[in-house]
Design a protein around this motif. Structure first.
Motif, PDB file in Angstrom:
ATOM      1  N   LYS A 106      39.544  64.319  33.476  1.00 53.78           N
ATOM      2  CA  LYS A 106      40.701  63.388  33.698  1.00 53.78           C
ATOM      3  C   LYS A 106      40.620  63.294  35.540  1.00 53.78           C
ATOM      4  O   LYS A 106      41.069  62.383  35.902  1.00 53.78           O
ATOM      5  CB  LYS A 106      41.584  63.952  33.256  1.00 53.78           C
ATOM      6  N   GLY A 107      40.161  64.373  36.358  1.00 56.10           N
ATOM      7  CA  GLY A 107      40.521  64.232  37.515  1.00 56.10           C
ATOM      8  C   GLY A 107      39.287  63.433  38.403  1.00 56.10           C
ATOM      9  O   GLY A 107      39.251  63.158  39.676  1.00 56.10           O
ATOM     10  N   ILE A 108      38.131  63.163  37.588  1.00 54.81           N
ATOM     11  CA  ILE A 108      37.005  62.292  38.257  1.00 54.81           C
ATOM     12  C   ILE A 108      37.469  61.053  38.228  1.00 54.81           C
ATOM     13  O   ILE A 108      37.973  60.295  37.297  1.00 54.81           O
ATOM     14  CB  ILE A 108      35.701  62.456  37.264  1.00 54.81           C
ATOM     15  N   PRO A 109      37.337  60.380  39.614  1.00 51.36           N
ATOM     16  CA  PRO A 109      37.949  58.877  39.766  1.00 51.36           C
ATOM     17  C   PRO A 109      37.061  58.054  38.835  1.00 51.36           C
ATOM     18  O   PRO A 109      35.950  58.187  38.779  1.00 51.36           O
ATOM     19  CB  PRO A 109      37.491  58.738  41.332  1.00 51.36           C
ATOM     20  N   LYS A 110      37.791  57.009  38.309  1.00 56.66           N
ATOM     21  CA  LYS A 110      37.117  56.145  37.512  1.00 56.66           C
ATOM     22  C   LYS A 110      36.121  55.171  38.021  1.00 56.66           C
ATOM     23  O   LYS A 110      35.442  54.528  37.614  1.00 56.66           O
ATOM     24  CB  LYS A 110      38.319  55.197  36.585  1.00 56.66           C
ATOM     25  N   THR A 111      36.609  54.878  39.601  1.00 61.32           N
ATOM     26  CA  THR A 111      35.724  53.945  40.245  1.00 61.32           C
ATOM     27  C   THR A 111      34.298  54.426  40.111  1.00 61.32           C
ATOM     28  O   THR A 111      33.326  53.437  40.129  1.00 61.32           O
ATOM     29  CB  THR A 111      36.178  53.947  41.762  1.00 61.32           C
ATOM     30  N   LEU A 112      33.951  55.720  40.109  1.00 62.92           N
ATOM     31  CA  LEU A 112      32.461  56.087  40.149  1.00 62.92           C
ATOM     32  C   LEU A 112      32.149  55.686  39.077  1.00 62.92           C
ATOM     33  O   LEU A 112      30.620  54.972  38.990  1.00 62.92           O
ATOM     34  CB  LEU A 112      32.608  57.584  40.537  1.00 62.92           C
ATOM     35  N   TYR A 113      32.585  55.821  37.715  1.00 60.07           N
ATOM     36  CA  TYR A 113      32.064  55.130  36.639  1.00 60.07           C
ATOM     37  C   TYR A 113      31.872  53.756  36.557  1.00 60.07           C
ATOM     38  O   TYR A 113      30.630  53.233  36.061  1.00 60.07           O
ATOM     39  CB  TYR A 113      32.722  55.558  35.459  1.00 60.07           C
ATOM     40  N   GLU A 114      32.660  52.996  37.166  1.00 61.81           N
ATOM     41  CA  GLU A 114      32.518  51.538  37.161  1.00 61.81           C
ATOM     42  C   GLU A 114      31.428  51.222  38.152  1.00 61.81           C
ATOM     43  O   GLU A 114      30.756  50.174  37.485  1.00 61.81           O
ATOM     44  CB  GLU A 114      34.131  50.980  37.874  1.00 61.81           C
ATOM     45  N   ALA A 115      31.383  51.923  39.171  1.00 64.21           N
ATOM     46  CA  ALA A 115      30.104  51.429  40.032  1.00 64.21           C
ATOM     47  C   ALA A 115      28.982  51.802  39.238  1.00 64.21           C
ATOM     48  O   ALA A 115      28.012  50.939  39.442  1.00 64.21           O
ATOM     49  CB  ALA A 115      30.283  52.337  41.292  1.00 64.21           C
ATOM     50  N   ALA A 116      29.000  52.894  38.698  1.00 63.18           N
ATOM     51  CA  ALA A 116      27.523  53.141  38.050  1.00 63.18           C
ATOM     52  C   ALA A 116      27.362  52.304  36.895  1.00 63.18           C
ATOM     53  O   ALA A 116      26.208  51.856  36.631  1.00 63.18           O
ATOM     54  CB  ALA A 116      27.696  54.672  37.218  1.00 63.18           C
ATOM     55  N   ALA A 117      28.367  51.832  36.145  1.00 60.99           N
ATOM     56  CA  ALA A 117      28.385  50.677  35.091  1.00 60.99           C
ATOM     57  C   ALA A 117      27.463  49.370  35.732  1.00 60.99           C
ATOM     58  O   ALA A 117      26.452  48.719  35.197  1.00 60.99           O
ATOM     59  CB  ALA A 117      29.565  50.444  34.598  1.00 60.99           C
TER      60      ALA A 117
ATOM     61  N   ASP B  90      25.833  49.346  38.253  1.00 60.67           N
ATOM     62  CA  ASP B  90      24.424  49.586  38.754  1.00 60.67           C
ATOM     63  C   ASP B  90      23.513  49.562  37.505  1.00 60.67           C
ATOM     64  O   ASP B  90      22.352  49.922  37.579  1.00 60.67           O
ATOM     65  CB  ASP B  90      24.291  50.782  39.603  1.00 60.67           C
ATOM     66  N   GLY B  91      24.124  49.638  36.364  1.00 64.95           N
ATOM     67  CA  GLY B  91      23.259  49.726  35.243  1.00 64.95           C
ATOM     68  C   GLY B  91      22.952  51.182  34.842  1.00 64.95           C
ATOM     69  O   GLY B  91      21.664  51.372  34.123  1.00 64.95           O
ATOM     70  N   ALA B  92      23.683  52.043  35.110  1.00 67.08           N
ATOM     71  CA  ALA B  92      23.188  53.618  34.972  1.00 67.08           C
ATOM     72  C   ALA B  92      23.225  53.888  33.570  1.00 67.08           C
ATOM     73  O   ALA B  92      24.096  53.446  32.730  1.00 67.08           O
ATOM     74  CB  ALA B  92      24.055  54.484  35.859  1.00 67.08           C
ATOM     75  N   SER B  93      22.154  54.703  33.166  1.00 66.66           N
ATOM     76  CA  SER B  93      22.243  55.166  31.560  1.00 66.66           C
ATOM     77  C   SER B  93      23.318  56.319  31.459  1.00 66.66           C
ATOM     78  O   SER B  93      23.743  56.904  32.407  1.00 66.66           O
ATOM     79  CB  SER B  93      20.968  55.812  31.187  1.00 66.66           C
ATOM     80  N   PRO B  94      23.646  56.623  30.438  1.00 69.46           N
ATOM     81  CA  PRO B  94      24.656  57.664  29.904  1.00 69.46           C
ATOM     82  C   PRO B  94      24.320  58.849  30.596  1.00 69.46           C
ATOM     83  O   PRO B  94      25.073  59.775  30.904  1.00 69.46           O
ATOM     84  CB  PRO B  94      24.799  57.691  28.574  1.00 69.46           C
ATOM     85  N   TRP B  95      22.969  59.374  30.322  1.00 64.23           N
ATOM     86  CA  TRP B  95      22.256  60.629  30.790  1.00 64.23           C
ATOM     87  C   TRP B  95      22.497  60.641  32.266  1.00 64.23           C
ATOM     88  O   TRP B  95      23.004  61.701  32.713  1.00 64.23           O
ATOM     89  CB  TRP B  95      21.013  60.568  30.243  1.00 64.23           C
ATOM     90  N   VAL B  96      22.162  59.378  32.978  1.00 64.79           N
ATOM     91  CA  VAL B  96      22.243  59.593  34.420  1.00 64.79           C
ATOM     92  C   VAL B  96      23.792  59.743  35.044  1.00 64.79           C
ATOM     93  O   VAL B  96      24.182  60.513  35.966  1.00 64.79           O
ATOM     94  CB  VAL B  96      21.854  58.416  35.045  1.00 64.79           C
ATOM     95  N   VAL B  97      24.620  58.927  34.070  1.00 68.71           N
ATOM     96  CA  VAL B  97      26.225  59.130  34.506  1.00 68.71           C
ATOM     97  C   VAL B  97      26.485  60.610  34.245  1.00 68.71           C
ATOM     98  O   VAL B  97      27.220  61.257  35.350  1.00 68.71           O
ATOM     99  CB  VAL B  97      27.133  58.199  33.471  1.00 68.71           C
ATOM    100  N   LEU B  98      26.111  61.293  33.284  1.00 66.39           N
ATOM    101  CA  LEU B  98      26.392  62.567  32.930  1.00 66.39           C
ATOM    102  C   LEU B  98      25.968  63.602  34.087  1.00 66.39           C
ATOM    103  O   LEU B  98      26.735  64.391  34.568  1.00 66.39           O
ATOM    104  CB  LEU B  98      25.902  63.095  31.529  1.00 66.39           C
ATOM    105  N   THR B  99      24.677  63.431  34.494  1.00 66.37           N
ATOM    106  CA  THR B  99      23.815  64.395  35.403  1.00 66.37           C
ATOM    107  C   THR B  99      24.221  64.078  36.726  1.00 66.37           C
ATOM    108  O   THR B  99      24.147  65.171  37.634  1.00 66.37           O
ATOM    109  CB  THR B  99      22.303  64.519  34.892  1.00 66.37           C
ATOM    110  N   ARG B 100      24.551  62.763  36.911  1.00 70.77           N
ATOM    111  CA  ARG B 100      24.568  62.637  38.659  1.00 70.77           C
ATOM    112  C   ARG B 100      26.120  62.510  39.083  1.00 70.77           C
ATOM    113  O   ARG B 100      26.307  62.590  40.254  1.00 70.77           O
ATOM    114  CB  ARG B 100      24.125  61.206  38.687  1.00 70.77           C
TER     115      ARG B 100
END
Lengths: 410, 367
Positions: free
Chosen positions: B250-261, B263-273
């Motif tokens: 819950k503490g991970i900022p949502k903006t990072l996920y939005e930026a990754a989305a 950029d078209g990052a895959s779920p695996w990349v989102v998880l590991t990076r």
């Protein structure tokens, strides 16, 4: 105002003149028994001598508490000592010998094998408060339903096994006996053959006699006369018996209280353990507890008087009549209580006689201060053979090797 | 004389810390030093301690029971910490998604952790009895193997034929087309039912009769009863760590996920990076708590060895070894030996935690 002050001062003076004696034992059901005994018998006797008894029952692990308290110097004046760890405790020197406080006649009034159990290096360290032996308790309804005659005191291992097998075959969902992998039960059968836990050198030898008892006992499951307690979801034979999962239990008089709560209407009878078909003798354990005196007590004289009151004929009669425990005085063998036609009186009578010549080869539940470490190899051998994981040869070989390491035989 | 503000602050801090420092001093430092001294003596609670040097430590090394306990503690700690961390992470990731009724599932998955160890051990005893659920389940599964095999064959047959038929008619169906698979499954089940009714297939008579608890048999070098404890403990500790990890997620900022989305990052990349690197401080906490907790396993050994009838050699751990030597049933306390074992356990715990900090999950998130 002055009168009140005077009364208060007198009361304070009386209280200060009284000698306090602290006593302890385990808690649970014992708390009600000892409290009742103190209130109705003991304190009345002691009031004349200005002795006040303070009773502190211990819930939880009593042995740990006592060892800690004795080591820290906070133990009470009188406390229970169980025969299982008596020798280890007496060896520490923290328990006072009682020879100075009890005359020979006073000691002789107690059952000799119990007195012997609390004698260490020729000195008496405890007065047995009560005791138990093993008896065979059978469910009359289940035997009637299976149309099998009740077990009786002439039964041998073989005839009893025949009855158990018939019950198990005819009733299907009931075991003849539920078997435990525990020397505290099996040992009685090994004693019947004439086997002794220790030889003259202090070594344990699992000889041919032991093997004969071991083969018979562990084979009961394979031959359809018993089931393994753990397979029935129970840890002791009384649990199987109370739940009517088994027709027979091998327990002491402690089972009476359990059955009173768990199965008050269960019709049961009691008889002696069966005879070894070869020696025509039976075996048994004596499980006993003493009142012992703290060597560091500041009120030894008063504590010894309390000890006498706690084990007096009146006190033991009080305990016996309530069906709470089997007292340790010889004279109580002839007590009319034992002749009452109730199931509990019959159980108590058989358990009482189990410690006498009728019990056969009877030994205290004590293993030269080695305790559970000594029993463990045998218990594991029993479990391994009963569950079919090892042959008798292999299990006994491994048990012997472990016992040799423990007793320094090799 | 007036105290400087900083000295006054330090004084207040000390005052507030005093109760804690007192308990730490008495119940930890003093006890630890006493245990250290006792470990070099033959103390038995009653006689005055007699200095024996390193004799207790030498005895430990020669005691097969201690070596077994050491092996069990290490293996148990490694396996349970790995399992519980991985599974708690998976569960936390699943429960962190915006699903309908997720609060209900969070509560549901948390429930096992409120079960006391005594109750959990009792459950374990019931499950692993010879006539218990585990053996009955295995018997049922093995007994049903003919049905399962037949069902599988029929399913493959129908599905294969179906796909071939459609392909011949010009539709390029994948081999495991979901629509067709449902039809094939229904037909396979019907086929099994008919063949069972006709009497061509019968269940096997299998009775699994493994004594899981009253045994010294091993699997992958560890005794069955210890595996049973491993399963049970993993099951009951996952929820607590899941909640901690969920709080971390819950503490991970949502903006990072939005930026990754974007950029078209895959779920695996989102998880590991993103997720795992930012979760490192929490993962460090979970792994450290897991290691410390598992190295001190005691209750279950007591219950499974007592009521379960498991042999001591099959379940013993270092914590139980210490207890068993301070209060051996029916024998004199061996406090010196137990103190030495307790110090080995303390040293081992410290070493394992330091090693994991050095080579495992670090506590710094952005390093």
């Amino acid at each position: 105002m002055k009168r009140w002050l005077l009364l208060a001062l007198t009361a304070l003076g009386l209280a200060m003149a009284q000698t306090q004696v602290r006593i302890s034992g385990w808690g649970g059901p014992d708390t009600a028994v000892v409290s009742g005994l103190l209130k109705e018998v003991v304190q009345r006797q002691l009031d004349r001598e200005n002795i006040r008894v303070v009773y502190e029952p211990i819930e939880g692990d009593y042995t740990q508490w006592l060892f800690n308290a004795l080591s820290a110097g906070t133990a009470p004046d009188l406390f229970y000592v169980d025969i299982f760890w008596a020798e280890s405790l007496f060896a520490t020197g923290r328990v006072a010998p009682l020879d100075a406080y009890f005359s020979r006649e006073e000691v002789q009034a107690f059952l000799p094998n119990l007195v012997q159990a609390f004698t260490y290096r020729g000195r008496l360290y405890g007065i047995p408060k009560d005791f138990n032996t093993l008896a065979l308790i059978y469910n009359k309804d289940l035997f009637d339903e299976a149309q099998v005659p009740y077990p009786h005191q002439q039964d041998t291992w073989d005839s009893l096994e025949g009855k158990l097998r018939q019950v198990q075959t005819r009733l299907k969902d009931v075991a003849g006996l539920c078997l435990v992998a525990d020397f505290a039960r099996f040992g009685a059968f090994a004693f019947a053959t004439g086997w002794k836990p220790f030889d003259a050198q202090g070594h344990t030898v699992l000889d041919q006699n032991f093997r004969r008892a071991f083969e018979w006992y562990t084979g009961l499951v394979r031959r359809g006369a018993a089931r393994f307690a753990q397979d029935l979801g129970e840890g002791w034979t009384g649990g199987c018996f109370g739940g009517e999962k088994a027709a027979v239990a091998i327990e002491g008089a402690w089972i009476a209280g359990f059955l009173r709560d768990k199965a008050p209407n269960l019709r049961y009878g009691t008889t002696f353990l069966p005879l070894d078909p070869m020696t025509k003798r039976r075996g048994n354990f004596v499980f006993t507890v003493s009142w012992s005196l703290n060597a560091a007590s500041k009120n030894k004289e008063a504590a010894a008087r309390v000890l006498k009151a706690l084990t007096s004929p009146q006190a033991q009669q009080w305990v016996l009549e309530r069906g709470l425990a089997i007292p340790s005085r010889k004279a109580l063998a002839q007590n009319p209580y034992f002749q009452r036609p109730t199931k509990e009186a019959e159980l108590n009578r058989v358990v009482f006689l189990g410690s006498t010549a009728q019990g056969g080869n009877v030994y205290p539940f004590s293993f030269r201060g080695l305790g559970g470490d000594w029993m463990r190899p045998i218990n594991e051998a029993l479990a391994a053979v009963i569950t079919g994981q090892k042959s008798v040869d292999q299990a006994l070989r491994e048990a012997q090797a472990a016992l040799d390491r423990l007793t320094g035989r090799r | 004389m007036r105290l400087k503000a900083s000295s006054l602050e330090a004084l207040y801090a000390l005052l507030l810390l005093l109760p804690f420092l007192f308990t730490l001093g008495v119940f930890f430092l003093y006890a630890f030093l006493r245990a250290m001294v006792f470990s070099f003596t033959d103390y038995n609670l009653f006689d005055p301690p007699r200095w024996v040097g390193l004799a207790n430590y030498l005895r430990l090394v020669q005691d097969p029971l201690f070596l077994t306990a050491l092996k069990h503690s290490l293996a148990y700690s490694l396996i349970v910490t790995t399992l519980q961390t991985l599974l708690a992470l998976l569960l936390a990731l699943a429960l962190n998604r915006p699903l309908r009724g997720v609060t209900f599932f969070r509560t549901l998955y948390y429930l096992p952790s409120v079960v006391s160890t005594a109750a959990a051990s009792l459950l374990l005893l019931w499950l692993f009895q010879r006539t218990g659920v585990v053996n009955q389940g295995l018997s049922f599964l093995l007994g049903s193997l003919p049905f399962l095999a037949l069902g599988f064959v029929l399913f493959a047959l129908v599905q294969g034929l179906g796909v071939a038929w459609w392909r011949r008619r010009g539709r390029a169906l994948p081999l495991l087309d979901p629509g067709l698979a449902w039809v094939s499954l229904a037909l396979a089940l019907l086929g099994v039912y008919v063949l069972v009714q006709v009497g061509w297939v019968r269940p096997w008579e299998v009775r699994v009769d493994i004594p899981w608890l009253t045994t010294r048999t091993t699997f992958l070098g560890l005794p069955y009863p210890l595996w049973a404890i491993i399963l049970m403990n993993t099951y009951t500790t996952i929820p607590t760590f899941m909640v901690i990890l969920l709080a971390g997620l819950k503490g991970i900022p949502k903006t990072l996920y939005e930026a990754a989305a974007l950029d078209g990052a895959s779920p695996w990349v989102v998880l590991t990076r993103i997720t795992l690197p930012l979760l490192r401080p929490v993962l460090f906490l979970v792994v450290t708590l897991g290691l410390i907790g598992t190295l001190q396993l005691f209750d279950q050994v007591l219950f499974v060895g007592g009521a379960g009838g498991a042999p001591l050699e099959s379940t013993i751990t270092l914590a139980y070894y210490v207890y068993g030597n301070v209060f051996p049933p029916g024998a004199s306390p061996r406090v010196g030996l137990a103190s030495a074992a307790a110090l080995v356990l303390a040293g081992l715990t410290l070493a394992v935690v330091l090693l994991q900090r050095r080579f495992g999950v670090g506590e710094r998130g952005w390093s």
